[in-house]
Enzyme design. Sequence first.
Site, mmCIF file in Angstrom:
data_model
loop_
_atom_site.group_PDB
_atom_site.id
_atom_site.type_symbol
_atom_site.label_atom_id
_atom_site.label_comp_id
_atom_site.label_asym_id
_atom_site.label_seq_id
_atom_site.Cartn_x
_atom_site.Cartn_y
_atom_site.Cartn_z
ATOM 1 N N GLY A 46 0.829 -1.203 0.000
ATOM 2 C CA GLY A 46 0.000 0.000 0.000
ATOM 3 C C GLY A 46 0.863 1.251 0.000
ATOM 4 O O GLY A 46 1.927 1.283 0.619
ATOM 5 N N GLY B 264 24.658 -6.878 20.130
ATOM 6 C CA GLY B 264 23.432 -6.301 20.704
ATOM 7 C C GLY B 264 22.879 -7.229 21.761
ATOM 8 O O GLY B 264 22.464 -8.349 21.453
ATOM 9 N N GLY C 43 20.234 -6.559 23.817
ATOM 10 C CA GLY C 43 18.864 -6.248 24.207
ATOM 11 C C GLY C 43 18.091 -7.560 24.257
ATOM 12 O O GLY C 43 18.689 -8.653 24.228
ATOM 13 N N GLU D 117 28.092 -6.375 23.513
ATOM 14 C CA GLU D 117 27.227 -5.227 23.788
ATOM 15 C C GLU D 117 28.100 -3.995 24.005
ATOM 16 O O GLU D 117 29.115 -4.056 24.682
ATOM 17 C CB GLU D 117 26.365 -5.524 25.029
ATOM 18 C CG GLU D 117 25.613 -4.353 25.622
ATOM 19 C CD GLU D 117 24.652 -3.673 24.654
ATOM 20 O OE1 GLU D 117 23.830 -4.356 24.013
ATOM 21 O OE2 GLU D 117 24.727 -2.437 24.540
ATOM 22 N N ASP E 3 5.167 -0.196 15.572
ATOM 23 C CA ASP E 3 6.624 -0.025 15.488
ATOM 24 C C ASP E 3 7.070 1.045 14.495
ATOM 25 O O ASP E 3 8.229 1.445 14.512
ATOM 26 C CB ASP E 3 7.274 -1.350 15.042
ATOM 27 C CG ASP E 3 7.508 -2.304 16.197
ATOM 28 O OD1 ASP E 3 6.997 -2.041 17.300
ATOM 29 O OD2 ASP E 3 8.196 -3.320 15.978
ATOM 30 N N HIS F 213 -1.229 -21.094 47.082
ATOM 31 C CA HIS F 213 -0.006 -21.793 47.484
ATOM 32 C C HIS F 213 -0.038 -23.222 46.959
ATOM 33 O O HIS F 213 -1.079 -23.868 47.030
ATOM 34 C CB HIS F 213 0.084 -21.827 49.012
ATOM 35 C CG HIS F 213 1.278 -22.589 49.506
ATOM 36 N ND1 HIS F 213 2.552 -22.072 49.439
ATOM 37 C CD2 HIS F 213 1.380 -23.825 50.055
ATOM 38 C CE1 HIS F 213 3.393 -22.955 49.939
ATOM 39 N NE2 HIS F 213 2.720 -24.031 50.306
HETATM 40 P P1 FAD Z 1 4.941 -5.529 12.201
HETATM 41 O O1 FAD Z 1 4.649 -6.690 13.054
HETATM 42 O O2 FAD Z 1 6.329 -5.373 11.688
HETATM 43 O O3 FAD Z 1 3.912 -5.527 11.016
HETATM 44 C C1 FAD Z 1 3.964 -4.622 9.966
HETATM 45 C C2 FAD Z 1 3.448 -5.305 8.726
HETATM 46 O O4 FAD Z 1 3.304 -4.330 7.686
HETATM 47 C C3 FAD Z 1 4.385 -6.366 8.163
HETATM 48 O O5 FAD Z 1 3.693 -7.584 8.057
HETATM 49 C C4 FAD Z 1 4.812 -5.835 6.793
HETATM 50 O O6 FAD Z 1 4.929 -6.876 5.833
HETATM 51 C C5 FAD Z 1 3.655 -4.929 6.448
HETATM 52 N N1 FAD Z 1 4.008 -3.835 5.528
HETATM 53 C C6 FAD Z 1 5.072 -3.015 5.594
HETATM 54 N N2 FAD Z 1 4.992 -2.077 4.623
HETATM 55 C C7 FAD Z 1 3.856 -2.328 3.932
HETATM 56 C C8 FAD Z 1 3.212 -1.705 2.843
HETATM 57 N N3 FAD Z 1 3.696 -0.591 2.281
HETATM 58 N N4 FAD Z 1 2.060 -2.252 2.362
HETATM 59 C C9 FAD Z 1 1.539 -3.374 2.948
HETATM 60 N N5 FAD Z 1 2.105 -3.991 4.002
HETATM 61 C C10 FAD Z 1 3.231 -3.460 4.492
HETATM 62 N N6 FAD Z 1 7.492 -7.966 20.901
HETATM 63 C C11 FAD Z 1 6.911 -8.373 22.054
HETATM 64 O O7 FAD Z 1 6.033 -7.675 22.564
HETATM 65 N N7 FAD Z 1 7.269 -9.558 22.643
HETATM 66 C C12 FAD Z 1 8.234 -10.349 22.130
HETATM 67 O O8 FAD Z 1 8.540 -11.402 22.693
HETATM 68 C C13 FAD Z 1 8.876 -9.941 20.929
HETATM 69 N N8 FAD Z 1 9.841 -10.708 20.369
HETATM 70 C C14 FAD Z 1 10.423 -10.299 19.214
HETATM 71 C C15 FAD Z 1 11.422 -11.082 18.658
HETATM 72 C C16 FAD Z 1 12.033 -10.692 17.478
HETATM 73 C C17 FAD Z 1 13.120 -11.556 16.886
HETATM 74 C C18 FAD Z 1 11.615 -9.494 16.829
HETATM 75 C C19 FAD Z 1 12.251 -9.069 15.523
HETATM 76 C C20 FAD Z 1 10.624 -8.705 17.371
HETATM 77 C C21 FAD Z 1 10.024 -9.088 18.571
HETATM 78 N N9 FAD Z 1 9.033 -8.313 19.165
HETATM 79 C C22 FAD Z 1 8.461 -8.717 20.340
HETATM 80 C C23 FAD Z 1 8.587 -7.037 18.576
HETATM 81 C C24 FAD Z 1 7.258 -7.222 17.832
HETATM 82 O O9 FAD Z 1 7.414 -8.217 16.845
HETATM 83 C C25 FAD Z 1 6.839 -5.908 17.214
HETATM 84 O O10 FAD Z 1 6.809 -4.923 18.219
HETATM 85 C C26 FAD Z 1 5.481 -6.003 16.554
HETATM 86 O O11 FAD Z 1 5.467 -6.973 15.542
HETATM 87 C C27 FAD Z 1 5.091 -4.644 15.970
HETATM 88 O O12 FAD Z 1 3.866 -4.748 15.319
HETATM 89 P P2 FAD Z 1 3.525 -3.804 14.071
HETATM 90 O O13 FAD Z 1 2.188 -4.223 13.599
HETATM 91 O O14 FAD Z 1 3.744 -2.396 14.432
HETATM 92 O O15 FAD Z 1 4.629 -4.142 12.978
#
Ligand code: FAD
Length: 480
Positions: free
Chosen positions: A116, A182, A184, A205, A313, A459
């Site tokens: 999009g 990293g 984190g 780190e 995010d 408990h």
């Molecule tokens: P996303 O999940 O990134 O979704 C965005 C979506 O938009 C994607 O599917 C992408 O394909 C789509 N997109 C992008 N641009 C376009 C476009 N122009 N048109 C159409 N579609 C598009 N968070 C936690 O809370 N707990 C955890 O344990 C945790 N573990 C994690 C482990 C790893 C390895 C990683 C990388 C992240 C982790 N996170 C965790 C973070 C979490 O995954 C994100 O905070 C979360 O997915 C954010 O959601 P979002 O919808 O903002 O973005």
Amino acid sequence: MSQAEFDIVVIGGGPAGYAAAIRAGQLKKRVLCIEKESLGGTCLNWGCIPTKALLDDGAFIRKLRTNAAEHGVTVQGMQVDFAKLVSRSRGIAGKLSNGIASLFKKNSVQHIVGTGQLLEPGRVKIVGTNTPERIVIAEHVVLAVGARAAQLPGIAFDGKTIITSRQAMALPNQPKSIAIIGAGAIGCEFADFFNAVGSDVTLIEMLPTLLPNEDQEVSRLLKRTFESRKINVILGAKTEKSEAGANGVRIALSGPEGTPRTVEAELLLVAVGITANTEGLAAPAAGLELFKNRVKADHQYRTNLKSVWAIGDCISLHWPAESSMAGYRHPDLAHVAHHEAIYCIERICGHAQHEIDYRFIPGCTYTHPQVASMGMTETKAREGGRQIKIGKFPFSASGRALAAGEPAGFVKLIFDAKTGALLGAHMIGESVTELLAELVLARKLEATEAEIIESMHPHPTFSEAVMEAAGVADGRAIHL
Ligand code: FAD
């Protein structure tokens, strides 16, 4: 190009986008979700869920390898099928992604697989994966495009020896050795997993502690645990450069503890943060304002464009200067993305006007031991000049933890000395990620330490450590 009409078009189908679309469907809006890859986004497909599947397998393997005898079990000829672990993790991700498609149907959410682009407020172009290009018209557009792994300057991902977390969770073979830059949550989780399955792990780190945002006592215990398992932890070290060769990668480090030295490993995983997927998200003529590559949004998720909203995010949050949250960074977590989605859609639809208190976001790291926290660390509370009371209860004094063979760790609660308000919770140990929600609720309901102590905890459970920690703060713990 054809045209269609929607009340709300959501770009992105991750925890922010799919939750927004489902909530809009529940509120009887005509809603479309555009997702270019798999529904569920990073979280379901390449983040939260598949990593936890790997980590749980790792913990199971480690327990069999190192603790079986303690439980009276002899294990002989144990072998780990790395490909099977990876395929189990991928299978779970696939199943959950299909589940989102079913929820879309149930809530009358339309879904297009494609990319999009915001042309201007109310107009979105879709370049479909299997469908012709089209433009849709919407009263409101919600940007929820998420983020991807950030590169370190000078260390380009090649997908073979220098990899992202996404590639690390779908490797065809187990690496003999892996270096991770990293420490984190993501870096520490992968260090835990690869160590558990038997790879040599070096965790690097730049800051002086593991999980730099956590309470220092928690970080110290995690470091001690990692080192006792022979993870090579290098703190305070800056990565100067890395060179990929036929047999792996050489990483040159400098810094207080890493002065100057070279680390060699078969693979290098770079886990130093994320960068938002904002390239091409809006046509230049649309005039969408970005801040450090993220979509600039106010505390109610409004962008600079009328009826264009942004969540999850991909955003950089900006509060009014007088807000108690001014200066707080956006926490890039799935549950934050989810709640932003619900509040954003409800605001669009004129329903309840909830707001998130970003000072008390729960955060979990699923290493073994697990780490879970919310609110102020002890250092932050003291820096702010507050009078505080601290209650700390070790799992070594918990009958449930001893029965489980998991005596490491503690619950540490920080209260305001005058009011008894819960300011922070910091935990490390078995299952602490499951204990955190109780403290989130306590904070939401403005419970004091007295009310936590007086709430009967069953408990024997790990959760009794929460009640006991509050008891320590108040001078009336029974088991310490
Ligand atoms: P996303 O999940 O990134 O979704 C965005 C979506 O938009 C994607 O599917 C992408 O394909 C789509 N997109 C992008 N641009 C376009 C476009 N122009 N048109 C159409 N579609 C598009 N968070 C936690 O809370 N707990 C955890 O344990 C945790 N573990 C994690 C482990 C790893 C390895 C990683 C990388 C992240 C982790 N996170 C965790 C973070 C979490 O995954 C994100 O905070 C979360 O997915 C954010 O959601 P979002 O919808 O903002 O973005």
